[in-house]
Design an enzyme around this catalytic site. Structure first.
Site, short mmCIF file in Angstrom:
data_model
loop_
_atom_site.label_atom_id
_atom_site.label_comp_id
_atom_site.label_asym_id
_atom_site.label_seq_id
_atom_site.Cartn_x
_atom_site.Cartn_y
_atom_site.Cartn_z
N GLU A 55 -7.24 4.67 7.44
CA GLU A 55 -7.05 6.11 7.16
C GLU A 55 -8.28 6.68 6.46
O GLU A 55 -8.64 7.84 6.67
CB GLU A 55 -5.76 6.31 6.33
CG GLU A 55 -4.53 6.14 7.22
CD GLU A 55 -3.30 5.56 6.53
OE1 GLU A 55 -3.19 5.61 5.30
OE2 GLU A 55 -2.43 5.03 7.27
N GLY A 107 2.68 -1.15 4.32
CA GLY A 107 2.77 0.29 4.01
C GLY A 107 4.22 0.70 3.84
O GLY A 107 4.83 0.53 2.78
N GLY A 108 4.81 1.23 4.91
CA GLY A 108 6.17 1.79 4.86
C GLY A 108 7.19 0.89 4.18
O GLY A 108 7.96 1.34 3.33
N GLU A 142 -5.87 -4.97 10.28
CA GLU A 142 -4.85 -3.97 10.55
C GLU A 142 -5.18 -3.22 11.84
O GLU A 142 -5.99 -2.29 11.82
CB GLU A 142 -4.78 -2.96 9.40
CG GLU A 142 -4.49 -3.58 8.05
CD GLU A 142 -3.89 -2.55 7.10
OE1 GLU A 142 -2.73 -2.74 6.72
OE2 GLU A 142 -4.56 -1.56 6.77
N SER A 159 2.93 -2.15 10.35
CA SER A 159 4.37 -2.22 10.60
C SER A 159 4.98 -3.59 10.32
O SER A 159 5.91 -4.02 10.99
CB SER A 159 4.70 -1.75 12.02
OG SER A 159 4.27 -0.42 12.22
N GLY A 167 1.93 2.26 10.73
CA GLY A 167 2.89 3.35 10.59
C GLY A 167 3.55 3.76 11.90
O GLY A 167 4.21 4.78 11.98
N HIS A 188 -9.73 1.17 4.33
CA HIS A 188 -8.50 1.35 5.10
C HIS A 188 -8.78 2.27 6.28
O HIS A 188 -9.58 3.21 6.17
CB HIS A 188 -7.40 1.93 4.19
CG HIS A 188 -6.06 1.91 4.86
ND1 HIS A 188 -5.68 2.89 5.74
CD2 HIS A 188 -5.05 1.03 4.81
CE1 HIS A 188 -4.47 2.60 6.20
NE2 HIS A 188 -4.06 1.46 5.64
N ASN A 202 0.87 -1.17 0.00
CA ASN A 202 0.00 0.00 0.00
C ASN A 202 0.92 1.23 0.00
O ASN A 202 1.46 1.58 1.03
CB ASN A 202 -0.89 -0.04 1.25
CG ASN A 202 -1.75 1.20 1.37
OD1 ASN A 202 -1.79 2.04 0.47
ND2 ASN A 202 -2.44 1.33 2.49
N TRP A 203 1.08 1.80 -1.19
CA TRP A 203 2.05 2.90 -1.31
C TRP A 203 1.51 4.23 -0.77
O TRP A 203 2.23 5.21 -0.71
CB TRP A 203 2.48 3.06 -2.78
CG TRP A 203 3.29 1.90 -3.30
CD1 TRP A 203 3.77 0.83 -2.57
CD2 TRP A 203 3.73 1.68 -4.65
NE1 TRP A 203 4.47 -0.03 -3.39
CE2 TRP A 203 4.47 0.47 -4.68
CE3 TRP A 203 3.57 2.38 -5.85
CZ2 TRP A 203 5.04 -0.04 -5.84
CZ3 TRP A 203 4.13 1.88 -7.00
CH2 TRP A 203 4.87 0.68 -7.00
N LYS A 204 0.22 4.24 -0.44
CA LYS A 204 -0.40 5.45 0.12
C LYS A 204 -0.11 6.66 -0.77
O LYS A 204 0.02 6.51 -1.98
CB LYS A 204 0.03 5.64 1.58
CG LYS A 204 -0.25 4.39 2.41
CD LYS A 204 -0.15 4.59 3.89
CE LYS A 204 -0.40 3.26 4.59
NZ LYS A 204 -0.43 3.36 6.04
P1 PGA Z 1 2.45 0.24 7.67
O1 PGA Z 1 1.03 0.47 6.95
O2 PGA Z 1 3.02 -1.02 7.13
O3 PGA Z 1 3.25 1.46 7.31
O4 PGA Z 1 2.17 0.17 9.15
C1 PGA Z 1 0.17 -0.61 6.70
C2 PGA Z 1 -1.11 -0.11 6.11
O5 PGA Z 1 -1.58 0.98 6.49
O6 PGA Z 1 -1.72 -0.77 5.24
#
Ligand code: PGA
Length: 250
Positions: free
Chosen positions: A97, A233-234, A167, A212, A173, A95, A9-11
């Site tokens: 967010e 994500g990251g 999640e 994470s 994050g 998600h 997930n490159w956001k």
């Molecule tokens: P993260 O994000 O790996 O940076 O914690 C995961 C996500 O939000 O899908």
């Protein structure tokens, strides 16, 4: 046996140039990986570049969201038909967010889930509790409520052909990962909850962990019986790290 899925997930990250470099790196490294499904979800504006480079490879592409509506006067939105037309196989839906920063309710997420499925695109349906909810011991209630909104709208077979991502919001994050045991307990609960409606679908649904996940912890997490991959994500923003997580899923 469920094939693991590792999805990046490159956001809202990257430039045209950096995203092309990233997808080229992922496609090159993924060539030697079989036995794991691999997907990346760039920002909508980068979908055309990324699907063009990933075409014909074993790296699928997904969007990070989709509109509840299929077309019309919805300024700024992207419909699932457009996403599909761009060559996407997956769409992340709900998600945390989107839920917390953009006020997406369980009902809105359920509606998005329905349009994505109807378009023949695979929803990656995200659920999970906040820290407050975990501390109040209502993790299972929250996950059940988020899942039940989809069952209410779509019936017992709702999750056929879909992916679920657990999640925990407090792990996204933050560098704080759920322990493999903590994550496994919730994954098992999710699978049992789905099995109450349809045992076969529960058995076949890929349930990903997100929050994470990185090359150092991926193997232990994915080694759990009900953890079928990760939503990353990251660590998905560097090809080598992402590929190391994919490798851990084998
Ligand atoms: P993260 O994000 O790996 O940076 O914690 C995961 C996500 O939000 O899908």
């Amino acid at each position: 046996m469920r094939t693991p899925l590792v999805a990046g997930n490159w956001k809202m990250n990257g430039s045209r140039a950096s995203v092309k470099e990233l997808i080229n790196g992922v496609v090159a490294g993924a060539k030697s990986l079989s036995g794991v499904d691999i997907a990346v979800c760039p920002s909508t504006i980068h979908l055309a570049d990324v699907t063009a480079i990933a075409a014909g490879s074993n790296v699928a592409v997904g969007s990070q969201d989709a509109c509840t509506e299929l077309k019309g006067a919805f300024t700024g939105e992207t419909s699932i038909e457009m996403i599909k037309d761009m060559g996407c196989q997956y769409a992340i839906i709900g998600h945390s967010e989107r839920r917390t920063l953009y006020g997406e309710s369980d009902d809105i997420v359920a509606k998005k889930f329905a349009v994505v499925k109807a378009a023949g695109v695979t929803p990656i349906f995200c659920i999970g509790e906040t820290l407050e909810e975990r501390e109040a011991n209502i993790t299972e209630d929250v996950c059940a409520r988020q899942i039940d909104a989809v069952f209410a709208a779509q019936g017992d077979d709702a999750f056929a052909g879909s992916v679920i991502a657990y999640e925990p919001v407090w792990a996204i994050g933050t560098g704080k990962t759920a322990s493999p045991e903590q994550a496994q307990a919730v994954h098992a609960f999710i699978r049992q909850h789905i099995a109450k409606h349809n045992a076969d679908i529960a058995e076949n649904t890929q349930i990903l962990y997100g929050g994470s996940m990185n090359p150092a912890n991926a193997k232990d997490l994915m080694g759990q019986a009900d953890i079928d991959g990760g939503l990353i994500g990251g660590a998905s923003l560097k090809a080598d790290d992402f590929l190391a997580v994919c490798q851990a899923g084998l």
